[in-house]
Every structure is written in structure tokens, then in C-alpha cells.
Design a protein around this motif. Structure first.
Motif, PDB file in Angstrom:
ATOM      1  N   GLY A 120       0.821  -1.205   0.000  1.00 37.28           N
ATOM      2  CA  GLY A 120       0.000   0.000   0.000  1.00 37.28           C
ATOM      3  C   GLY A 120       0.848   1.245   0.000  1.00 37.28           C
ATOM      4  N   GLY A 121       0.295   2.305  -0.550  1.00 36.72           N
ATOM      5  CA  GLY A 121       0.996   3.578  -0.594  1.00 36.72           C
ATOM      6  C   GLY A 121       1.722   3.769  -1.908  1.00 36.72           C
ATOM      7  N   ASP A 122       2.436   4.870  -1.974  1.00 38.43           N
ATOM      8  CA  ASP A 122       3.169   5.246  -3.171  1.00 38.43           C
ATOM      9  C   ASP A 122       4.590   4.714  -3.082  1.00 38.43           C
ATOM     10  OD1 ASP A 122       4.353   6.480  -5.337  1.00 38.43           O
ATOM     11  OD2 ASP A 122       4.274   8.488  -4.468  1.00 38.43           O
ATOM     12  N   PRO A 123       5.032   3.921  -4.069  1.00 36.72           N
ATOM     13  CA  PRO A 123       6.397   3.411  -4.015  1.00 36.72           C
ATOM     14  C   PRO A 123       7.441   4.516  -4.070  1.00 36.72           C
ATOM     15  CG  PRO A 123       5.234   2.513  -5.929  1.00 36.72           C
ATOM     16  CD  PRO A 123       4.292   3.428  -5.200  1.00 36.72           C
ATOM     17  N   GLY A 124       7.088   5.682  -4.591  1.00 38.16           N
ATOM     18  CA  GLY A 124       7.977   6.824  -4.560  1.00 38.16           C
ATOM     19  C   GLY A 124       9.229   6.687  -5.402  1.00 38.16           C
ATOM     20  N   ARG A 125       9.278   5.774  -6.319  1.00 41.78           N
ATOM     21  CA  ARG A 125      10.487   5.591  -7.111  1.00 41.78           C
ATOM     22  C   ARG A 125      10.339   6.180  -8.516  1.00 41.78           C
ATOM     23  NH1 ARG A 125      15.052   2.616  -4.833  1.00 41.78           N
ATOM     24  NH2 ARG A 125      14.206   1.650  -2.999  1.00 41.78           N
ATOM     25  N   GLY A 126       9.132   6.491  -8.912  1.00 45.40           N
ATOM     26  CA  GLY A 126       8.933   7.085 -10.213  1.00 45.40           C
ATOM     27  C   GLY A 126       9.114   6.127 -11.382  1.00 45.40           C
ATOM     28  N   SER A 127       9.113   4.840 -11.088  1.00 43.19           N
ATOM     29  CA  SER A 127       9.237   3.879 -12.182  1.00 43.19           C
ATOM     30  C   SER A 127       8.442   2.630 -11.852  1.00 43.19           C
ATOM     31  CB  SER A 127      10.707   3.527 -12.416  1.00 43.19           C
ATOM     32  OG  SER A 127      11.247   2.885 -11.291  1.00 43.19           O
ATOM     33  N   VAL A 131       6.877  -1.904  -5.529  1.00 39.35           N
ATOM     34  CA  VAL A 131       5.666  -1.918  -4.718  1.00 39.35           C
ATOM     35  C   VAL A 131       6.002  -1.270  -3.380  1.00 39.35           C
ATOM     36  CG1 VAL A 131       6.098  -4.241  -3.786  1.00 39.35           C
ATOM     37  CG2 VAL A 131       3.776  -3.332  -3.814  1.00 39.35           C
ATOM     38  N   ALA A 132       5.078  -0.464  -2.887  1.00 38.24           N
ATOM     39  CA  ALA A 132       5.244   0.154  -1.575  1.00 38.24           C
ATOM     40  C   ALA A 132       4.685  -0.787  -0.515  1.00 38.24           C
ATOM     41  CB  ALA A 132       4.509   1.490  -1.524  1.00 38.24           C
ATOM     42  N   MET A 133       5.357  -0.837   0.620  1.00 33.08           N
ATOM     43  CA  MET A 133       4.868  -1.618   1.751  1.00 33.08           C
ATOM     44  C   MET A 133       4.968  -0.741   2.992  1.00 33.08           C
ATOM     45  SD  MET A 133       6.225  -5.463   0.988  1.00 33.08           S
ATOM     46  CE  MET A 133       4.858  -6.250   1.836  1.00 33.08           C
ATOM     47  N   ALA A 134       4.049  -0.962   3.922  1.00 32.38           N
ATOM     48  CA  ALA A 134       4.028  -0.149   5.139  1.00 32.38           C
ATOM     49  C   ALA A 134       3.698  -1.026   6.336  1.00 32.38           C
ATOM     50  CB  ALA A 134       3.003   0.972   5.003  1.00 32.38           C
ATOM     51  N   ARG A 135       4.098  -0.541   7.497  1.00 39.28           N
ATOM     52  CA  ARG A 135       3.858  -1.248   8.755  1.00 39.28           C
ATOM     53  C   ARG A 135       3.495  -0.204   9.808  1.00 39.28           C
ATOM     54  NH1 ARG A 135       6.608  -2.534  13.370  1.00 39.28           N
ATOM     55  NH2 ARG A 135       6.339  -4.636  14.183  1.00 39.28           N
ATOM     56  N   ALA A 136       2.341  -0.390  10.422  1.00 41.69           N
ATOM     57  CA  ALA A 136       1.914   0.512  11.488  1.00 41.69           C
ATOM     58  C   ALA A 136       2.678   0.174  12.772  1.00 41.69           C
ATOM     59  CB  ALA A 136       0.408   0.372  11.723  1.00 41.69           C
ATOM     60  N   PRO A 137       2.904   1.174  13.614  1.00 42.57           N
ATOM     61  CA  PRO A 137       3.594   0.890  14.880  1.00 42.57           C
ATOM     62  C   PRO A 137       2.756  -0.029  15.758  1.00 42.57           C
ATOM     63  CG  PRO A 137       2.798   3.152  14.829  1.00 42.57           C
ATOM     64  CD  PRO A 137       2.538   2.572  13.482  1.00 42.57           C
ATOM     65  N   ARG A 138       3.444  -0.817  16.557  1.00 43.10           N
ATOM     66  CA  ARG A 138       2.758  -1.795  17.407  1.00 43.10           C
ATOM     67  C   ARG A 138       3.130  -1.617  18.871  1.00 43.10           C
ATOM     68  NH1 ARG A 138       3.635  -7.114  13.699  1.00 43.10           N
ATOM     69  NH2 ARG A 138       2.434  -6.291  11.968  1.00 43.10           N
ATOM     70  N   GLY A 139       2.115  -1.604  19.717  1.00 44.54           N
ATOM     71  CA  GLY A 139       2.306  -1.753  21.147  1.00 44.54           C
ATOM     72  C   GLY A 139       2.907  -0.607  21.917  1.00 44.54           C
ATOM     73  N   TYR A 140       3.140   0.531  21.305  1.00 47.83           N
ATOM     74  CA  TYR A 140       3.728   1.650  22.020  1.00 47.83           C
ATOM     75  C   TYR A 140       2.956   2.914  21.686  1.00 47.83           C
ATOM     76  CZ  TYR A 140       7.759  -1.353  22.763  1.00 47.83           C
ATOM     77  OH  TYR A 140       8.580  -2.382  23.120  1.00 47.83           O
ATOM     78  N   ALA A 141       2.944   3.839  22.630  1.00 46.51           N
ATOM     79  CA  ALA A 141       2.355   5.147  22.369  1.00 46.51           C
ATOM     80  C   ALA A 141       3.366   5.976  21.595  1.00 46.51           C
ATOM     81  CB  ALA A 141       2.014   5.843  23.691  1.00 46.51           C
ATOM     82  N   ARG A 142       2.871   6.873  20.770  1.00 44.62           N
ATOM     83  CA  ARG A 142       3.767   7.739  19.990  1.00 44.62           C
ATOM     84  C   ARG A 142       4.589   8.595  20.932  1.00 44.62           C
ATOM     85  NH1 ARG A 142       5.509   8.922  15.052  1.00 44.62           N
ATOM     86  NH2 ARG A 142       5.893  11.076  14.603  1.00 44.62           N
ATOM     87  N   ALA A 143       5.879   8.676  20.668  1.00 40.85           N
ATOM     88  CA  ALA A 143       6.778   9.498  21.475  1.00 40.85           C
ATOM     89  C   ALA A 143       6.391  10.962  21.342  1.00 40.85           C
ATOM     90  CB  ALA A 143       8.215   9.288  21.020  1.00 40.85           C
ATOM     91  N   SER A 144       6.641  11.746  22.381  1.00 39.68           N
ATOM     92  CA  SER A 144       6.271  13.151  22.345  1.00 39.68           C
ATOM     93  C   SER A 144       7.162  13.942  21.395  1.00 39.68           C
ATOM     94  CB  SER A 144       6.349  13.751  23.750  1.00 39.68           C
ATOM     95  OG  SER A 144       7.657  13.611  24.263  1.00 39.68           O
TER      96      SER A 144
END
Length: 156
Positions: A120-127, A131-144
Motif C-alpha cells: 500500500g501507498g506510493d512506491p515513490g520511485r517514479g518507475s 511496490v510500496a509496503m508499510a507497517r503501522a507501529p505496534r504496542g507503544y504510544a507515539r513518542a512526544s
């Protein structure tokens, strides 16, 4: 470094050394302009350069720009250890993790899927061919305070 550049794509090893060095220099300049100078790390095993990893930390998350392992160091779990460590660091920071990969690299695809990346997402390579791949953060709150580009390439 040119040897790592050649190992990144099949067929490059047959190019003349001067052309390889020229292309590697162009890629380095492009990535330095696009991603900054702090993202590249050479990985050594037993005192020998085994891999190059280029990672960028921004307020938006973590981006794996490149991971190249020399052929003689492949199939030893090095890529898994490197990317898994980055996943842990991204999780600790509450940061999403993104990358682009060649569509014709089933070994990398299996590795990234096993670590929780999804297409998912834009591969950002222009060619085509990426393929774009993404991973959501797991098990932690976002750092301040989000990570900065100065944190690039640091593994926990």
C-alpha cells in the motif's frame, strides 16, 4: 561500495567498473539530496562489509530507502535482524515504517510480510516494477518528540 551497488540488482555485476562507479555516484548524490546524509550505514560481519542499509527517520515515520546484502552474506538472517531491529525502534517511537521494493524479489516480499508489512501507498520511485509496503507501529504510544534525520541508521 561499488560492489554493494552492483549486488543490488541482477545484471549490474556485468557492467564495466567505471560505469558501475559512475552510476553508484549518481545514486548516492540523488539519495543524499532526497533523504539527507545521515541515513547510510555499512554493516560488517567478522570484519568484512556485508551490507548497506539506508534508513531515514522523519516526523512522518521511518523509511527504509535501501537494504543491500552482498551475495556471500545472504540467507544468514542478516536482513531479518536489521529490519526487525528497525521495526522495534519504530514501534518504540510510535512511528509508521515504509519501504519500496522490487516486485520481482519474492524473498524480500516474504521477509517484509513476515514482519507485518502490507502492500500500500506510493512506491515513490517514479518507475514501474516497485511496490510500496508499510507497517503501522505496534504496542507503544507515539513518542512526544519525533525522531529526526540525525537518528537515521541507528539500530537499537
Amino acid at each position: 561500495m561499488t560492489r554493494l551497488f552492483a549486488a543490488a540488482s541482477p545484471g549490474r555485476e556485468f557492467l564495466p567498473p567505471a560505469l558501475l562507479a559512475f552510476q553508484e555516484g549518481l545514486q548516492r548524490r540523488q539519495w543524499t539530496v532526497q533523504w539527507g546524509v545521515h541515513g547510510e550505514t555499512l554493516v560488517e560481519l567478522d570484519g568484512l562489509t556485508a551490507a548497506r542499509i539506508w534508513v531515514v527517520w522523519t516526523a512522518e515515520g521511518v523509511r527504509l530507502v535501501d537494504l543491500t546484502i552482498l551475495p556471500e552474506f545472504r540467507r544468514r538472517g542478516l536482513a531479518r535482524r536489521l529490519v526487525s531491529g528497525l521495526c522495534d525502534a519504530a514501534d518504540a517511537a510510535g512511528a509508521p515504517f515504509a519501504l519500496s521494493m522490487h516486485t520481482d524479489n519474492p524473498v524480500a516480499h516474504r521477509l517484509y510480510e513476515s514482519l507485518g508489512f502490507t502492500p500500500g501507498g506510493d512506491p515513490g520511485r517514479g518507475s514501474p516494477g516497485y511496490v510500496a509496503m508499510a507497517r503501522a507501529p505496534r504496542g507503544y504510544a507515539r513518542a512526544s518528540t519525533p525522531a529526526t534525520s540525525h537518528d537515521a541508521g541507528r539500530l537499537p
